[in-house]
Design a protein around this motif. Structure first.
Motif, PDB file in Angstrom:
ATOM      1  N   GLN A  91      43.044  43.856  45.349  1.00  0.00           N
ATOM      2  CA  GLN A  91      44.214  44.333  44.611  1.00  0.00           C
ATOM      3  C   GLN A  91      44.779  43.231  43.711  1.00  0.00           C
ATOM      4  O   GLN A  91      45.092  43.468  42.552  1.00  0.00           O
ATOM      5  CB  GLN A  91      45.299  44.825  45.585  1.00  0.00           C
ATOM      6  N   ALA A  92      44.866  42.013  44.251  1.00  0.00           N
ATOM      7  CA  ALA A  92      45.353  40.881  43.451  1.00  0.00           C
ATOM      8  C   ALA A  92      44.402  40.591  42.289  1.00  0.00           C
ATOM      9  O   ALA A  92      44.841  40.311  41.166  1.00  0.00           O
ATOM     10  CB  ALA A  92      45.511  39.644  44.327  1.00  0.00           C
ATOM     11  N   ALA A  93      43.108  40.667  42.547  1.00  0.00           N
ATOM     12  CA  ALA A  93      42.114  40.402  41.505  1.00  0.00           C
ATOM     13  C   ALA A  93      42.188  41.448  40.394  1.00  0.00           C
ATOM     14  O   ALA A  93      42.137  41.106  39.207  1.00  0.00           O
ATOM     15  CB  ALA A  93      40.717  40.370  42.115  1.00  0.00           C
ATOM     16  N   ALA A 148      42.939  40.988  48.538  1.00  0.00           N
ATOM     17  CA  ALA A 148      42.313  40.134  47.532  1.00  0.00           C
ATOM     18  C   ALA A 148      41.838  40.955  46.337  1.00  0.00           C
ATOM     19  O   ALA A 148      42.015  40.552  45.186  1.00  0.00           O
ATOM     20  CB  ALA A 148      41.140  39.369  48.144  1.00  0.00           C
ATOM     21  N   ALA A 180      41.379  34.642  40.491  1.00  0.00           N
ATOM     22  CA  ALA A 180      42.672  34.989  41.084  1.00  0.00           C
ATOM     23  C   ALA A 180      42.608  35.196  42.591  1.00  0.00           C
ATOM     24  O   ALA A 180      43.619  34.995  43.277  1.00  0.00           O
ATOM     25  CB  ALA A 180      43.229  36.250  40.426  1.00  0.00           C
ATOM     26  N   ALA A 181      41.457  35.598  43.104  1.00  0.00           N
ATOM     27  CA  ALA A 181      41.380  35.932  44.530  1.00  0.00           C
ATOM     28  C   ALA A 181      39.958  35.735  45.040  1.00  0.00           C
ATOM     29  O   ALA A 181      39.018  35.575  44.257  1.00  0.00           O
ATOM     30  CB  ALA A 181      41.829  37.375  44.750  1.00  0.00           C
ATOM     31  N   ASP A 182      39.821  35.793  46.353  1.00  0.00           N
ATOM     32  CA  ASP A 182      38.526  35.624  46.994  1.00  0.00           C
ATOM     33  C   ASP A 182      37.769  36.952  46.958  1.00  0.00           C
ATOM     34  O   ASP A 182      37.741  37.713  47.919  1.00  0.00           O
ATOM     35  CB  ASP A 182      38.710  35.147  48.438  1.00  0.00           C
ATOM     36  N   VAL A 183      37.179  37.249  45.781  1.00  0.00           N
ATOM     37  CA  VAL A 183      36.392  38.465  45.604  1.00  0.00           C
ATOM     38  C   VAL A 183      35.024  38.075  45.059  1.00  0.00           C
ATOM     39  O   VAL A 183      34.834  36.976  44.550  1.00  0.00           O
ATOM     40  CB  VAL A 183      37.079  39.465  44.638  1.00  0.00           C
TER      41      VAL A 183
END
Length: 124
Positions: A54-56, A52, A26-29
């Motif tokens: 938070q979105a993840a 990122a 979902a995100a760049d983590v």
């Protein structure tokens, strides 16, 4: 430590794997740790920029709830460096298990050498 730390705790391994997969997609983590807590609880930790992470975590929460039981989720923006030190430590229980296994291996090796050098007396 990165700019943010995201954590999701689930009941069961499958839900944690599904959550981890959703988070990194979902995100760049970056997935930094999976921790088996106790009684079937598994925590998954990610790091990255605050937005990122938070979105993840949001994506991971949804996926974990759909696949199993979501216990808890939280994001820590800009965690203190001490938090990174705590995460890097190996639990004492794991350290004790490793020491015990090494000790048992040495004892077995020594006892097998002693057994092989001793001869049994002939039976009449």
């Amino acid at each position: 430590m990165a700019k943010a730390l995201g954590m999701i705790e689930t009941r069961g391994l499958i839900a944690s794997i599904v959550a981890a997969d959703a988070m990194v997609k979902a995100a760049d983590v970056r997935l930094i740790k999976k921790e088996k807590v106790d009684a079937g609880l598994v925590a998954v930790l990610v790091e990255g920029d605050v937005g990122a992470v938070q979105a993840a975590v949001d994506a991971g929460k949804y996926a974990a709830a759909k696949a199993g039981v979501l216990v808890s989720a939280h994001v820590i923006p800009r965690p203190d460096d001490g938090v990174g030190v705590i995460l890097a430590e190996q639990p004492k229980k794991d350290q004790e298990i490793l020491k015990t296994n090494k000790k048992d291996t040495k004892e077995k090796s020594i006892s097998s050498k002693v057994d092989s050098t001793q001869e049994e007396p002939p039976s009449n």
